[in-house]
Design a protein around this motif. Structure first.
Motif, short mmCIF file in Angstrom:
data_model
loop_
_atom_site.label_atom_id
_atom_site.label_comp_id
_atom_site.label_asym_id
_atom_site.label_seq_id
_atom_site.Cartn_x
_atom_site.Cartn_y
_atom_site.Cartn_z
N VAL A 144 44.55 64.60 55.14
CA VAL A 144 43.95 63.94 53.98
C VAL A 144 44.65 64.30 52.69
O VAL A 144 45.15 65.41 52.51
CB VAL A 144 42.45 64.31 53.84
CG1 VAL A 144 41.59 63.55 54.83
CG2 VAL A 144 42.21 65.80 53.96
N MET A 145 44.64 63.32 51.79
CA MET A 145 45.11 63.56 50.42
C MET A 145 43.91 64.01 49.61
O MET A 145 42.84 63.39 49.64
CB MET A 145 45.64 62.25 49.86
CG MET A 145 46.00 62.35 48.40
SD MET A 145 47.70 62.01 48.11
CE MET A 145 47.96 60.44 48.84
N VAL A 146 44.10 65.14 48.91
CA VAL A 146 43.04 65.67 48.06
C VAL A 146 43.66 66.08 46.73
O VAL A 146 44.88 66.15 46.60
CB VAL A 146 42.32 66.89 48.72
CG1 VAL A 146 41.69 66.50 50.04
CG2 VAL A 146 43.28 68.06 48.92
N GLN A 147 42.82 66.37 45.75
CA GLN A 147 43.33 66.87 44.47
C GLN A 147 44.08 68.18 44.72
O GLN A 147 43.67 68.99 45.55
CB GLN A 147 42.13 67.09 43.54
CG GLN A 147 42.51 67.48 42.15
CD GLN A 147 41.29 67.61 41.25
OE1 GLN A 147 40.28 66.92 41.46
NE2 GLN A 147 41.36 68.49 40.29
N LYS A 148 45.18 68.37 43.97
CA LYS A 148 46.06 69.53 44.19
C LYS A 148 45.28 70.86 44.14
O LYS A 148 45.47 71.74 44.99
CB LYS A 148 47.13 69.51 43.10
CG LYS A 148 48.19 70.55 43.22
CD LYS A 148 49.18 70.36 42.09
CE LYS A 148 50.10 71.56 41.99
NZ LYS A 148 50.92 71.51 40.77
N GLU A 149 44.36 70.97 43.18
CA GLU A 149 43.60 72.22 43.04
C GLU A 149 42.66 72.42 44.24
O GLU A 149 42.44 73.55 44.69
CB GLU A 149 42.79 72.22 41.74
CG GLU A 149 43.63 72.30 40.47
CD GLU A 149 44.39 71.02 40.13
OE1 GLU A 149 44.04 69.93 40.67
OE2 GLU A 149 45.36 71.10 39.34
N ALA A 150 42.10 71.32 44.72
CA ALA A 150 41.22 71.43 45.90
C ALA A 150 42.04 71.86 47.11
O ALA A 150 41.59 72.67 47.93
CB ALA A 150 40.53 70.09 46.16
N ALA A 151 43.26 71.34 47.21
CA ALA A 151 44.14 71.70 48.34
C ALA A 151 44.43 73.20 48.32
O ALA A 151 44.42 73.87 49.37
CB ALA A 151 45.45 70.91 48.26
N ALA A 152 44.68 73.73 47.13
CA ALA A 152 45.00 75.17 47.03
C ALA A 152 43.83 76.00 47.52
O ALA A 152 44.00 77.01 48.22
CB ALA A 152 45.33 75.52 45.58
N ARG A 153 42.62 75.56 47.19
CA ARG A 153 41.43 76.30 47.63
C ARG A 153 41.20 76.13 49.13
O ARG A 153 40.92 77.09 49.85
CB ARG A 153 40.22 75.82 46.83
CG ARG A 153 38.94 76.50 47.23
CD ARG A 153 38.07 76.85 46.08
NE ARG A 153 38.58 78.02 45.34
CZ ARG A 153 38.00 78.54 44.28
NH1 ARG A 153 36.91 78.04 43.81
NH2 ARG A 153 38.51 79.59 43.69
N LEU A 154 41.31 74.89 49.59
CA LEU A 154 41.02 74.61 51.01
C LEU A 154 42.01 75.32 51.94
O LEU A 154 41.65 75.74 53.03
CB LEU A 154 41.07 73.10 51.27
CG LEU A 154 39.94 72.29 50.63
CD1 LEU A 154 40.28 70.80 50.58
CD2 LEU A 154 38.64 72.51 51.38
N CYS A 155 43.27 75.47 51.48
CA CYS A 155 44.31 76.04 52.35
C CYS A 155 44.56 77.52 52.07
O CYS A 155 45.45 78.12 52.69
CB CYS A 155 45.62 75.28 52.19
SG CYS A 155 45.51 73.55 52.64
N ALA A 156 43.83 78.12 51.14
CA ALA A 156 44.09 79.53 50.78
C ALA A 156 43.80 80.43 51.97
O ALA A 156 42.82 80.21 52.69
CB ALA A 156 43.20 79.93 49.61
N PRO A 157 44.63 81.45 52.18
CA PRO A 157 44.28 82.42 53.23
C PRO A 157 43.03 83.19 52.79
O PRO A 157 42.88 83.49 51.61
CB PRO A 157 45.50 83.34 53.29
CG PRO A 157 46.57 82.66 52.51
CD PRO A 157 45.90 81.75 51.53
N MET A 158 42.15 83.50 53.73
CA MET A 158 40.97 84.31 53.40
C MET A 158 41.47 85.66 52.89
O MET A 158 42.51 86.16 53.31
CB MET A 158 40.11 84.51 54.64
CG MET A 158 39.32 83.29 55.07
SD MET A 158 38.13 82.75 53.83
CE MET A 158 36.92 84.09 53.88
N GLY A 159 40.70 86.25 51.99
CA GLY A 159 41.09 87.55 51.45
C GLY A 159 42.05 87.43 50.27
O GLY A 159 42.61 88.43 49.84
#
Ligand code: SAM
Length: 280
Positions: A144-159
């Protein structure tokens, strides 16, 4: 003017900001998304928000069947014309947050592996992704295409600092990775944000087994609800719990009392949930 815009103009369609209608006009983006989603002629693709059908057409080239869910019925004549030559496509008019996805898969894709591919309406990015994931339907992946900032949050490694409650929820169900960036200039009207195409690959099973999923996610939301606070304060406030109870659970789980939500892994949260005395 590109043919999709001409079609929208022909049908007198005005973009609805409320429905997140920023339509792709860069011809390079949709073929790339369709290729990266990995669907082949033996697969089905579920699309959310086909708009004028630009991505739908590309998906129809790679997949056996494409079903697209569109909320805006004004697009009916546009999509009918745009997809006329693509007999393996079907548009269902409805709200992706309301539609019965299990019944849809059964009726339209029985026996086929199904991918999700979409340029999402950004105002409902997280609700759509969580609905797809929580449905536990056997999607191969979600591109999916999402807003760049949302992508950073969704794909961030836990921790890491970039993560939030939604990162944990996504990580429970899937492995998320960014695929490529898309400039705001690729859309009409041009939004005031850039975008990223991401891919969620569903896990066969969650990486942790908390005693109760509902309690596990309540704990995570409480921890990130006041993310600047240390965990004893954030959890006591977010769960209306006694601080002594929170401290006991953190000690039992081996979590330092100075820790904050963003430093924890899914395994840490699962241990805290397991150590929690009584219902969360
Ligand atoms: N796929 C097209 C493209 O890439 O040009 C349009 C993408 S546009 C960002 C989002 C689309 O989602 C719009 O067509 C909008 O009408 C539709 N949409 C908005 N809310 C929706 C909902 N709740 N359910 C289904 N579709 C929705």
């Amino acid at each position: 003017m590109n043919q999709d815009l001409a079609l929208l103009q022909k049908h007198g369609l005005r973009f609805s900001e409320k429905l997140g209608q920023n339509f792709l006009i860069d011809p390079a983006v949709c073929p790339r998304m369709a290729a990266l989603c990995g669907a082949t002629k033996t697969c089905g693709v579920l699309e959310v928000g086909p708009g004028a059908g630009v991505l739908t057409r590309e998906l129809a080239h790679v997949a056996g069947k494409v079903v697209a869910i569109e909320l805006d019925t004004r697009l009916r004549p546009v999509l009918r014309e745009a997809l006329a030559a693509h007999k393996n496509t079907e548009v269902l008019f409805g709200d992706v947050l309301q539609i019965d996805l299990a019944a849809l898969l059964q009726t339209h894709f029985a026996g086929m592996p199904v991918h999700v591919c979409a340029n999402l309406p950004y105002y409902i990015t997280s609700p759509v992704l969580m609905r797809l994931l929580e449905s536990r339907l056997p999607f191969v992946n979600i591109t999916v295409m999402v807003q760049k900032e949302a992508a950073a949050r969704l794909c961030a490694p836990m921790g890491t600092r970039a993560c939030g409650a939604v990162t944990a929820a996504v990580a429970y169900y899937a492995a998320a990775q960014p695929l490529f960036q898309v400039s705001r200039d690729a859309f009409l009207p041009s939004p005031n944000v850039d975008s990223t195409v991401i891919q969620l690959t569903l896990r066969p099973a969650p990486p942790v087994a908390p005693p109760s999923e509902a309690s596990f996610f309540r704990l995570i939301r409480a921890a990130f609800g006041q993310r600047r606070k240390t965990l004893p304060n954030a959890l006591a406030a977010g769960l209306s719990a006694e601080k002594s109870q929170v401290v006991a659970a953190l000690n039992c789980a081996g979590i330092p009392l100075a820790a904050r939500a963003e430093t924890l892994t899914l395994e840490d949260f699962a241990r805290i949930a397991a150590c929690w005395p009584g219902p969360l």
